[in-house]
Design an enzyme around this catalytic site. Structure first.
Site, short mmCIF file in Angstrom:
data_model
loop_
_atom_site.label_atom_id
_atom_site.label_comp_id
_atom_site.label_asym_id
_atom_site.label_seq_id
_atom_site.Cartn_x
_atom_site.Cartn_y
_atom_site.Cartn_z
N HIS A 271 41.77 44.84 37.42
CA HIS A 271 43.02 44.82 38.20
C HIS A 271 43.34 43.50 38.93
CE1 HIS A 271 42.91 49.19 37.70
NE2 HIS A 271 41.68 49.17 38.16
C1 BDR Z 1 42.43 48.37 43.18
O1 BDR Z 1 41.57 49.19 43.96
C2 BDR Z 1 40.31 48.58 44.14
O2 BDR Z 1 39.27 49.50 43.91
C3 BDR Z 1 40.29 47.41 43.19
O3 BDR Z 1 39.53 46.35 43.75
C4 BDR Z 1 41.73 47.03 43.03
O4 BDR Z 1 42.16 46.17 44.05
C5 BDR Z 1 42.72 49.08 41.88
O5 BDR Z 1 43.32 50.31 42.13
#
Ligand code: BDR
Ligand code: CA
Length: 342
Positions: A271
């Site tokens: 992500h």
């Molecule tokens: C987001 O949530 C976190 O767990 C990850 O680092 C990312 O920023 C994805 O949903």
């Protein structure tokens, strides 16, 4: 005018033309002054390494940390670790908010492990945190900045920026844009059926930022779930032959397992690194301006983002919602940039 003089004038004109051209191309490739707000987090670490490996494009002014994937002491330690792994101890790290604005804290240890990063040995980095708090650092830096000059990469819950905006609404003047990893529209959430983790972890903070009028880009699950690892892509990173490639290969091998199992996907998303890739190569991504709201009411839609993709409500557009990305282009960029590190 003699032939000699004509040639001489022609040469002068060409030199002037070429210098104007090179000045404008320098301008086009102008560096981005960047603050990275983050809660490392496996994918945050990859994002930090990608950013810190790109100094010709990103002038990383500072890293600010927030509680999110794990507690603040651990996200702050992990941000300092990423900085050490990148060989970029010149970049200051400031710790910020230990908990969300209103809601009770939640963490994502089930995904990122007890330490916030799995698959690699964790140690206490040599270089410590800056004295100042991240919220004060944001206020001071954005107040002192040239108008509209600082970009913020928002890789976790938006608590730090929200606190800064509440205390000093004038800081919006210093902001060029805020690029957020967060939200979900077309395919549902990852922490509830409709909410994405960063927005669910502090929806009130996201609401403050949304209502502040700053220019916003959202990089939601809609796009990050289209940019997936594969055995081949991870092998290429792991076989770069440097420390960074080995670390990212090992971290991602562990990190993607959960999402692959949960969604039945052939690979996992990375992500937060998509936010940095968007800054480095926006042409890899596409989306549209939308009206965006976040639900802060208790109940099953708590933390849900509602992006009016089809402009059904005819409300003012307040965010650019990224919907698609070039997965191979992303991994080519990531691999090439990691290859520059130690
Ligand atoms: C987001 O949530 C976190 O767990 C990850 O680092 C990312 O920023 C994805 O949903
Ligand atoms: Ca994150």
């Amino acid at each position: 005018m003699s032939r000699f003089m004509r040639i001489f004038h022609h040469l002068i004109r060409s030199v002037v033309f070429l210098s104007v051209l090179s000045i404008s191309s320098v301008h086009a490739a102008e560096k981005i002054d960047l603050i990275i707000d983050t809660d490392p987090g496996a994918d945050d670490v990859v994002a930090l390494l990608l950013a810190l490996a790109s100094p010709e494009q990103l002038n990383v002014l500072g890293i600010t940390t927030v509680a999110g994937n794990v507690r603040l002491d651990k996200t702050s330690r992990n941000a300092r670790l990423a900085r050490e792994w990148a060989g970029r101890e010149d970049v200051p790290v400031y710790a910020g908010a230990p908990k969300p604005l209103v809601r009770t804290p939640i963490y994502a240890e089930n995904i990122h492990g007890q330490e916030g990063v799995t698959g690699v040995p964790i140690h206490e980095p040599a270089k410590g945190l800056e004295q100042a708090n991240a919220v004060n650092y944001l206020i001071d830096t954005l107040r002192a900045a040239k108008p509209g000059s600082v970009t913020i990469a928002m890789l976790g819950p938006q608590t730090n920026l929200a606190l800064a905006l509440v205390q000093a609404p004038d800081i919006t003047k210093g902001i060029r844009e805020v690029v957020v990893m967060g939200g979900a529209h077309f395919n549902g959430g990852n922490i509830t059926p409709v909410a994405e983790f960063n927005l669910y972890a502090d929806p009130h903070a996201a609401d403050v930022v949304l209502k502040s009028g700053v220019k916003l880009v959202y990089v939601p699950l809609d796009v990050t779930h289209k940019i997936l690892t594969s055995d081949q892509r991870l092998k290429q990173i792991a076989s770069l032959g440097n420390q960074a490639g080995k670390l990212v290969g090992d971290i991602l091998n562990e990190y993607v397992k959960n999402d692959m199992a949960h969604y039945g996907l052939p690979g996992g998303p990375v992500h937060d690194a998509s936010v940095i890739a968007y800054l480095l190569k926006p042409e890899l991504f596409s989306g549209r301006e939308v009206n965006l709201v976040v639900d802060t009411r208790e109940g099953p839609t708590f933390g849900q983002t509602i992006a009016d993709w089809y402009d059904t409500l005819k409300q003012p557009k307040n965010a650019f919602w990224v919907e698609n990305g070039d997965a191979q282009g992303f991994f080519d960029l990531l691999t090439a940039r990691l290859g520059r590190l130690q």
